[in-house]
Design a protein around this motif. Structure first.
Motif, PDB file in Angstrom:
ATOM      1  N   SER A 257      26.055  49.655  16.014  1.00  0.00           N
ATOM      2  CA  SER A 257      25.913  50.978  16.627  1.00  0.00           C
ATOM      3  C   SER A 257      24.766  51.765  15.999  1.00  0.00           C
ATOM      4  N   HIS A 258      24.611  51.641  14.690  1.00  0.00           N
ATOM      5  CA  HIS A 258      23.523  52.336  14.002  1.00  0.00           C
ATOM      6  C   HIS A 258      22.167  51.763  14.406  1.00  0.00           C
ATOM      7  N   ILE A 259      22.113  50.454  14.521  1.00  0.00           N
ATOM      8  CA  ILE A 259      20.858  49.820  14.936  1.00  0.00           C
ATOM      9  C   ILE A 259      20.477  50.255  16.344  1.00  0.00           C
ATOM     10  N   ALA A 260      21.471  50.467  17.206  1.00  0.00           N
ATOM     11  CA  ALA A 260      21.189  50.938  18.572  1.00  0.00           C
ATOM     12  C   ALA A 260      20.445  52.260  18.537  1.00  0.00           C
ATOM     13  N   ALA A 261      20.893  53.186  17.681  1.00  0.00           N
ATOM     14  CA  ALA A 261      20.239  54.490  17.570  1.00  0.00           C
ATOM     15  C   ALA A 261      18.884  54.372  16.881  1.00  0.00           C
ATOM     16  N   LEU A 262      18.826  53.602  15.802  1.00  0.00           N
ATOM     17  CA  LEU A 262      17.568  53.480  15.068  1.00  0.00           C
ATOM     18  C   LEU A 262      16.482  52.815  15.906  1.00  0.00           C
ATOM     19  N   GLY A 263      16.911  51.941  16.819  1.00  0.00           N
ATOM     20  CA  GLY A 263      15.935  51.298  17.693  1.00  0.00           C
ATOM     21  C   GLY A 263      15.171  52.319  18.515  1.00  0.00           C
ATOM     22  N   VAL A 264      15.860  53.365  18.962  1.00  0.00           N
ATOM     23  CA  VAL A 264      15.210  54.439  19.724  1.00  0.00           C
ATOM     24  C   VAL A 264      14.197  55.166  18.847  1.00  0.00           C
ATOM     25  N   PHE A 265      14.588  55.465  17.610  1.00  0.00           N
ATOM     26  CA  PHE A 265      13.705  56.203  16.704  1.00  0.00           C
ATOM     27  C   PHE A 265      12.453  55.391  16.364  1.00  0.00           C
ATOM     28  N   PHE A 266      12.645  54.116  16.063  1.00  0.00           N
ATOM     29  CA  PHE A 266      11.507  53.268  15.698  1.00  0.00           C
ATOM     30  C   PHE A 266      10.521  53.123  16.854  1.00  0.00           C
ATOM     31  N   LYS A 267      11.046  53.053  18.073  1.00  0.00           N
ATOM     32  CA  LYS A 267      10.174  52.907  19.236  1.00  0.00           C
ATOM     33  C   LYS A 267       9.287  54.130  19.440  1.00  0.00           C
ATOM     34  N   LEU A 268       9.727  55.275  18.941  1.00  0.00           N
ATOM     35  CA  LEU A 268       8.943  56.503  19.083  1.00  0.00           C
ATOM     36  C   LEU A 268       7.874  56.649  18.001  1.00  0.00           C
ATOM     37  N   ASN A 269       7.907  55.759  17.024  1.00  0.00           N
ATOM     38  CA  ASN A 269       6.982  55.856  15.889  1.00  0.00           C
ATOM     39  C   ASN A 269       5.973  54.709  15.932  1.00  0.00           C
ATOM     40  N   PRO A 270       4.696  55.001  16.182  1.00  0.00           N
ATOM     41  CA  PRO A 270       3.691  53.935  16.291  1.00  0.00           C
ATOM     42  C   PRO A 270       3.405  53.228  14.974  1.00  0.00           C
ATOM     43  N   ALA A 271       3.961  53.731  13.867  1.00  0.00           N
ATOM     44  CA  ALA A 271       3.739  53.086  12.568  1.00  0.00           C
ATOM     45  C   ALA A 271       4.599  51.830  12.416  1.00  0.00           C
ATOM     46  N   TYR A 272       5.572  51.653  13.328  1.00  0.00           N
ATOM     47  CA  TYR A 272       6.499  50.532  13.191  1.00  0.00           C
ATOM     48  C   TYR A 272       6.530  49.652  14.435  1.00  0.00           C
ATOM     49  N   LYS A 273       6.794  48.384  14.209  1.00  0.00           N
ATOM     50  CA  LYS A 273       6.974  47.435  15.302  1.00  0.00           C
ATOM     51  C   LYS A 273       8.315  46.739  15.100  1.00  0.00           C
ATOM     52  N   ILE A 274       9.185  46.826  16.092  1.00  0.00           N
ATOM     53  CA  ILE A 274      10.518  46.229  15.999  1.00  0.00           C
ATOM     54  C   ILE A 274      10.433  44.718  16.188  1.00  0.00           C
ATOM     55  N   VAL A 275      11.129  44.012  15.323  1.00  0.00           N
ATOM     56  CA  VAL A 275      11.279  42.553  15.436  1.00  0.00           C
ATOM     57  C   VAL A 275      12.769  42.280  15.606  1.00  0.00           C
ATOM     58  N   GLU A 276      13.107  41.501  16.606  1.00  0.00           N
ATOM     59  CA  GLU A 276      14.509  41.225  16.897  1.00  0.00           C
ATOM     60  C   GLU A 276      14.980  39.953  16.187  1.00  0.00           C
ATOM     61  N   LEU A 277      16.267  39.904  15.913  1.00  0.00           N
ATOM     62  CA  LEU A 277      16.866  38.745  15.249  1.00  0.00           C
ATOM     63  C   LEU A 277      16.604  37.463  16.048  1.00  0.00           C
ATOM     64  N   ALA A 278      16.697  37.549  17.371  1.00  0.00           N
ATOM     65  CA  ALA A 278      16.479  36.377  18.226  1.00  0.00           C
ATOM     66  C   ALA A 278      15.071  35.816  18.040  1.00  0.00           C
ATOM     67  N   ASP A 279      14.087  36.702  17.859  1.00  0.00           N
ATOM     68  CA  ASP A 279      12.706  36.257  17.683  1.00  0.00           C
ATOM     69  C   ASP A 279      12.546  35.476  16.385  1.00  0.00           C
ATOM     70  N   VAL A 280      13.285  35.878  15.355  1.00  0.00           N
ATOM     71  CA  VAL A 280      13.181  35.232  14.048  1.00  0.00           C
ATOM     72  C   VAL A 280      13.946  33.905  14.020  1.00  0.00           C
ATOM     73  N   ILE A 281      15.169  33.920  14.561  1.00  0.00           N
ATOM     74  CA  ILE A 281      16.004  32.709  14.531  1.00  0.00           C
ATOM     75  C   ILE A 281      15.438  31.617  15.420  1.00  0.00           C
ATOM     76  N   ASN A 282      14.890  31.995  16.567  1.00  0.00           N
ATOM     77  CA  ASN A 282      14.437  31.004  17.541  1.00  0.00           C
ATOM     78  C   ASN A 282      13.041  30.463  17.287  1.00  0.00           C
ATOM     79  N   LYS A 283      12.402  30.939  16.216  1.00  0.00           N
ATOM     80  CA  LYS A 283      11.056  30.444  15.921  1.00  0.00           C
ATOM     81  C   LYS A 283      11.102  29.034  15.362  1.00  0.00           C
TER      82      LYS A 283
END
Length: 275
Positions: free
Chosen positions: A249-275
């Protein structure tokens, strides 16, 4: 000419945002939303236990950690009270030294993913970013809803909580792997539903002059924005990659905040595990 100037202004504003944030380049943030591995029953939804220490689950955790190590985060931030950073430091040092720890359940995601990843990465510190609050529960909201005779909400809120529990419990009972469960909890669909509970359902509670539902939602967002504040303060300009481990639930909210900040790029768990 106007279009050219407008584009130039947007470009300059974007550059200023990067300078203001103190980051010369985007920091990649691996966000991992989890259920509480030790299943303390603190959340509204009641979940069945998954045997975290079973051989099969431990192999999965080893695989997840191996994927995290390949990602190479320079900082790991976890759901532990920020004001108890010194205590977390001692717990982590005890873990690194193979000493018996007192005050942290070794089934928890902090231990199983945070500490284990930190050790594998050679980190000497794990960051605490949780901001605890005495939040009002859904019981007080339901009381107001009942008094206001809001029949649809009387059904919708318990139904949402029941569905969250049922979906998780069905996964456990069907033999779904820990990886499958975590991936399911880290989809945008799951996050949107989670955010919708606070933003779309609770805010309807009560008569027009009663804002208890909105107050509960606001307090929940306050906790998350405080954690986001702590994350920004903990991340240094040299951190190119970091990992944040929090309840889904916390990650759901933080995802919104990070998307509004150009200093950060979100990486998802699926992207890391499936590499």
């Amino acid at each position: 000419m106007f279009k050219l100037n407008f584009k130039l202004i947007i470009c300059l504003l974007t550059c200023l945002l990067f300078v203001y944030s103190g980051h010369a380049q985007q920091t990649q943030v691996l966000m991992i939303g989890t259920f509480h591995f030790e299943n303390p029953g603190l959340d509204a939804s009641k979940l069945k236990s998954l045997d975290i220490k079973s051989v099969a689950v431990q192999k999965e955790i080893d695989h997840i950690i191996a994927a995290i190590v390949k990602f190479k985060p320079q900082r790991v931030l976890v759901e532990y009270p920020y004001q108890d950073q010194n205590k977390l430091d001692q717990l982590y040092q005890d873990f690194l030294a193979d000493k018996i720890m007192s005050g942290l359940n070794d089934k928890s995601e902090i231990y199983q993913i945070g500490f284990k990843s930190g050790k594998a990465l050679g980190l000497n510190k794990i960051d605490a970013i949780d901001y605890r609050m005495n939040l009002k529960g859904t019981d007080s909201v339901m009381k107001v809803i009942t008094q206001a005779k809001q029949e649809q909400l009387m059904q919708a809120i318990p139904e949402y909580i029941k569905n969250i529990s049922s979906n998780f419990n069905n996964l456990v009972q069907s033999g779904a792997s820990l990886t499958d469960i975590l991936l399911a909890q880290n989809t945008q669909t799951y996050r949107n539903a989670d955010l919708g509970f606070y933003t779309n359902l609770l805010t309807k509670a009560g008569e027009p002059n009663n804002f208890i539902g909105a107050d509960v939602a606001a307090q929940w967002y306050k906790r998350n924005i405080y954690m986001y504040s702590l994350i920004q303060k903990k991340i240094s300009p040299d951190d190119q990659k970091v990992m944040v481990i929090l309840g889904a639930s916390h990650i759901a909210a933080l995802g919104v905040f990070f998307k509004l900040n150009p200093a950060y790029k979100i990486v998802e768990l699926a992207d890391v595990i499936n590499k």
